[in-house]
Enzyme design. Sequence first.
Site, PDB file in Angstrom:
ATOM      1  N   HIS A 168       7.047   0.087   2.050  1.00  0.00           N
ATOM      2  CA  HIS A 168       6.768  -0.349   0.787  1.00  0.00           C
ATOM      3  C   HIS A 168       7.657  -1.731   0.759  1.00  0.00           C
ATOM      4  O   HIS A 168       8.945  -1.588   0.602  1.00  0.00           O
ATOM      5  CB  HIS A 168       7.022   0.587  -0.411  1.00  0.00           C
ATOM      6  N   CYS A 169       7.062  -2.664   0.277  1.00  0.00           N
ATOM      7  CA  CYS A 169       7.796  -4.167   0.661  1.00  0.00           C
ATOM      8  C   CYS A 169       7.818  -4.474  -0.816  1.00  0.00           C
ATOM      9  O   CYS A 169       6.926  -5.091  -1.674  1.00  0.00           O
ATOM     10  CB  CYS A 169       6.898  -5.012   1.565  1.00  0.00           C
ATOM     11  N   PRO A 170       9.003  -4.700  -1.610  1.00  0.00           N
ATOM     12  CA  PRO A 170       9.042  -5.173  -3.000  1.00  0.00           C
ATOM     13  C   PRO A 170       8.943  -6.707  -3.170  1.00  0.00           C
ATOM     14  O   PRO A 170       8.116  -7.149  -3.859  1.00  0.00           O
ATOM     15  CB  PRO A 170      10.381  -4.705  -3.450  1.00  0.00           C
ATOM     16  N   GLY A 173       5.139  -6.953  -3.427  1.00  0.00           N
ATOM     17  CA  GLY A 173       4.746  -5.877  -4.366  1.00  0.00           C
ATOM     18  C   GLY A 173       3.744  -4.893  -3.981  1.00  0.00           C
ATOM     19  O   GLY A 173       2.835  -4.748  -4.905  1.00  0.00           O
TER      20      GLY A 173
END
Lengths: 388, 165
Positions: A168-170, A173
């Site tokens: 999950h890449c912040p 997003g």
Amino acid sequence: MSVMVARKKVVRKWEKLPGRNTFCCDGRIMMARQKGIFYLTLFLILGTCALFFAFECRYLAVQLSPAIPVFAAVLFLFAMATLLRTSFSDPGVIPRALPDEAAFIEMEIEATNGTVPQGQRPPPRIKNFQINNQIVKLKYCYTCKIFRPPRASHCSICDNCVERFDHHCPWVGNCVGKRNYRYFYLFILSLSLLTIYIFTFNIVYVALKSLKIGFLNTLKETPGTYPSTSLTVLTVLEVLICFFTLWSVVGLTGFHTFLVALNQTTNEDIKGSWTGKNRVQNPYSHGNIVKNCCEVLCGPLPPSVLDRRGILQQEESTAQEESCPRGCSTQEPPAAQGPGGQAEESSAQQKDGSVPAPSLSNAEMPEEKQLTSGELPVPPQDTGQAEH
Amino acid sequence: ATPQVHSLQELRRSASLATKVFVQRDYSDGTTCQFQTKFPPELESRIERQLFEETVKTLNGFYAEAEKIGGSSYLEGCLACATAYFIFLCMETHYEKVLKKISKYIQEQNEKIYAPRGLLLTDPLERGMRVIEISIYEDRCSSGSSSSGSSSSSSGGGGGGAGGR
């Protein structure tokens, strides 16, 4: 019941999807809930590039070559396009099982495991052994009530099972999974190139100017419209941003190039699924770097199975709505949970006429077809699987 | 509106959903989309084994075609990459084209083979490509012989009355 025309707002499936995603543009865009860091990414890229085009490019285009800003623009546009694709598209979310299916699977599990006596906790993870050339274990996801396909994983941030889950890449997003991994890779690759490019030409700019008017004068120079801001401050700012970005993004690109060459995911790498003496070798790798790269980056792209823009069948009867646990307003309870094609019509009564074929055209059906009737509402073939 | 419509309508009016069978995915060949050809025991009395197997095998063939890695899929991928994927706004991918073929095939199978036997196939696309759902209908006139083994949850989940209007 006679035909009724419902003059109410059309409810699309994305509004009732479980999981912690945000949807925009009436379901066309799908992102994670926290978007703050994504806005930061956008701001940094746009800001730095704006400064570069506004100041350094003007000088360099004249002094060196007009190809410099052109090439920068191409890189910039490509990076933005891939970033938006990564952020806005469905990473490969597996829709949750409908109640029928969940019950069926649970029955199968009980049949194999035997029922758990009252008061005892069930075994923590229910595994299903399937034989490849090696043995692959499928884990049961308690949230989604399915056996996860191999390489899929449940993202706790988005609360979805994602196929070929990477991470999950912040910054982006969104989750990175099967459907958007190539966009993600191309994004970090083009961003690396863009950063190196801007960094290099900033240095060139300062060097050229220093040669002409001396280094000290370069430092004192101010651009016309910003009398209080020295030009050098902007250049230095750009150089700093590029410098820090370089270390992180280029490193990340290198890491992902390694993963792509071996056809692994970040998730597998972190868990050490394929390393170690007692572990199996990666069965998904073709053994050939070129083949792995081609498959991951240029392989066939499966469309989204979520059908976010499909229309939920609205029904007038409140009795039906109450019976539906998720509070959705479809005719039959099981249908609403499962986003997918004509999920609502899986119940008997909807299969009137021929089985409607989900049309996968990118054209959207006009909303006015949403006329709910007491009779079988013929669904518009609006799967809206526009690539996002 | 063809005769097929009437037969399916009649099916609905006279039949009620008894149970559903779910044909699971077969991962023995990796993550490619394939379904198990194992014949579900609930269908024993309803349809011939080889008809069912042929349906599943054909579907598996379609999915293999969609996910085939080869020259044309690479070309499509590279072309799309070169246009920064804007080309997907106007072009349908090979996968999507095959999925359309699949839904036509399923429709055809339903009309010709499954509906006359009181069964209904659901396109796996509508179930997230997890399962092939086969709905088994019981004729209201005929008594009993609905699969009593299955718990009530499946028929309850099936949403009771087909004739709900």
